[in-house]
Design an enzyme around this catalytic site. Sequence first.
Site, PDB file in Angstrom:
ATOM      1  N   TYR A   1      -5.072   4.354   4.359  1.00  0.00           N
ATOM      2  CA  TYR A   1      -4.182   3.707   3.524  1.00  0.00           C
ATOM      3  C   TYR A   1      -3.420   4.695   2.294  1.00  0.00           C
ATOM      4  O   TYR A   1      -2.484   4.700   1.738  1.00  0.00           O
ATOM      5  CB  TYR A   1      -4.688   2.752   2.671  1.00  0.00           C
ATOM      6  CG  TYR A   1      -5.182   1.610   3.647  1.00  0.00           C
ATOM      7  CD1 TYR A   1      -4.364   0.517   3.769  1.00  0.00           C
ATOM      8  CD2 TYR A   1      -6.387   1.386   4.517  1.00  0.00           C
ATOM      9  CE1 TYR A   1      -4.568  -0.502   4.881  1.00  0.00           C
ATOM     10  CE2 TYR A   1      -6.839   0.499   5.344  1.00  0.00           C
ATOM     11  CZ  TYR A   1      -5.666  -0.498   5.508  1.00  0.00           C
ATOM     12  OH  TYR A   1      -5.886  -1.439   6.229  1.00  0.00           O
TER      13      TYR A   1
ATOM     14  N   GLU B   1      -6.864   1.067  11.267  1.00  0.00           N
ATOM     15  CA  GLU B   1      -6.179   0.322  10.355  1.00  0.00           C
ATOM     16  C   GLU B   1      -4.977   1.207   9.519  1.00  0.00           C
ATOM     17  O   GLU B   1      -5.394   2.459   9.153  1.00  0.00           O
ATOM     18  CB  GLU B   1      -6.877  -0.475   9.203  1.00  0.00           C
ATOM     19  CG  GLU B   1      -7.997  -1.398   9.693  1.00  0.00           C
ATOM     20  CD  GLU B   1      -8.643  -1.911   8.556  1.00  0.00           C
ATOM     21  OE1 GLU B   1      -8.336  -1.733   7.391  1.00  0.00           O
ATOM     22  OE2 GLU B   1      -9.999  -2.349   8.769  1.00  0.00           O
TER      23      GLU B   1
HETATM   24  O1  IFM Z   1      -8.426  -5.837   3.992  1.00  0.00           O
HETATM   25  C1  IFM Z   1      -8.924  -4.750   4.189  1.00  0.00           C
HETATM   26  C2  IFM Z   1      -9.999  -4.398   5.521  1.00  0.00           C
HETATM   27  O2  IFM Z   1     -10.843  -5.293   5.713  1.00  0.00           O
HETATM   28  C3  IFM Z   1     -10.588  -3.002   5.296  1.00  0.00           C
HETATM   29  N1  IFM Z   1      -9.634  -1.784   5.173  1.00  0.00           N
HETATM   30  C4  IFM Z   1      -8.594  -2.140   3.947  1.00  0.00           C
HETATM   31  C5  IFM Z   1      -7.944  -3.584   4.196  1.00  0.00           C
HETATM   32  C6  IFM Z   1      -6.859  -3.632   3.247  1.00  0.00           C
HETATM   33  O3  IFM Z   1      -7.553  -3.601   1.853  1.00  0.00           O
END
Ligand code: IFM
Length: 448
Positions: free
Chosen positions: A299, A356
């Site tokens: 992120y 992610e």
């Molecule tokens: O929503 C979260 C997820 O549960 C874990 N990683 C980061 C995401 C966004 O904050």
Amino acid sequence: MTDAQLNFPPDFIWGTATAAYQIEGAVNEDGRGPSIWDTFSHTPGKTHNGDTGDVACDHYHRWREDIALMRELNLNGYRFSIAWPRILPQGRGAVNQAGLDFYSRLVDGLLEAGITPFVTLYHWDLPQALQDEGEGWLRRGIVDDFAAYTDAVSRALGDRVKHWMTFNEMFVFCVQGYVTGEMAPGTAIMDPGRMTRAAHHALLAHGAAVRVLRANVPGAQVGLVNYLQAVEAASDSPEDQAAAQRYDGFLNRWYLDPVYTGHYPADMLELFGIFGPPVEPGDMEQISVPLDFQGVNFYERSIITAGDELPLLNVRYVRPPAERTAMNWEVYPPALYDVLLRVHRDYRPPAIYITESGAAFDDEIAPDGQVHDERRVAYLRGYFQQAARALADGVPLKGYFVWSLLDNFEWAHGYSKRFGVIYTDYATQRRIIKDSGRYLAAVAAGRG
Ligand code: IFM
């Protein structure tokens, strides 16, 4: 790089990711026990607006519709987590068959739709009963509990699920759950020993679970999912370089080195001193069992200087003016490339998945009934391009899971942050595919 140059191999996995407590709802159904997130979210003042996951996206009842949406997005992978309290309502003991049946139906539905299931065993919803016994991850005996839970789940699903992830983001729940208190279980005790202790037990549980999965699942592909940041020093000065090194050790290396090298980073052990992890003989061998893949949740990058924002580490964040998401996180796609290259270069996992990556923006339904989230489209395009660049430069990148399938319960932020490529209208549970979902569908179909 243009979309036309987004070269991903035909077997590349394009998916979205979710987590049980963030989407399922149905917290009191079919024998599910309470988790630490039920307790936390029902404690006044802990979440935005007092929001809870009681209903969330009602995915527990709407999973068929959600699989149909994945198909509409041309996705061939789906990363989701199992709720431990649905399987073992008291954390250990009698298995709740109804809980297993739910996930079994979900897996069958995914496979029928041509979507490969990627299962996370722990995405933060610890059974409350285990928290009540020695504060959850602070108790060494939890390692055996996690192994037993893994055994129950993998025996039930291992004939069909081949891709397994033990833990999601140890860094986040060990620090924010056990030290700063921003997340469940929410104990704000500024003692770094709590972090190293929780993390050590989670790492041991990871190692134990890998062995269980390999024993129970023929052809298992097992990985660990880490929250990783690109860490940069604010300048070339030795002070800033050392500060960045400490922050990188705290956030990234603490959770990767033990798994890939069998050692905690020496500089961090020295820094933590008496707050170091409770290592016993044989622990590091258990933790460093070889993996099939590394999951990267990406992120943010952090630019670090020496300072007192995080006192123990003696570091401070430098925040240059930049485009930012609704979480106030910088939009800077090249950092994804840097992290992928770094994991590949320093740890050499056989495969890497972006498990992610995504962004929250303040999406709204437009007068035409659609959600035109052009900022997320641009965001995804930028990060997809960096993933393609990493792949071209030799990173064994096998898949990309966008966070998230649909807007959901963003932990302490409740429903105020929308990460989905599908909009959730919480009043009606209507789902609307956002423009970013259409864009993802085009990329997944190889059209860019
Ligand atoms: O929503 C979260 C997820 O549960 C874990 N990683 C980061 C995401 C966004 O904050």
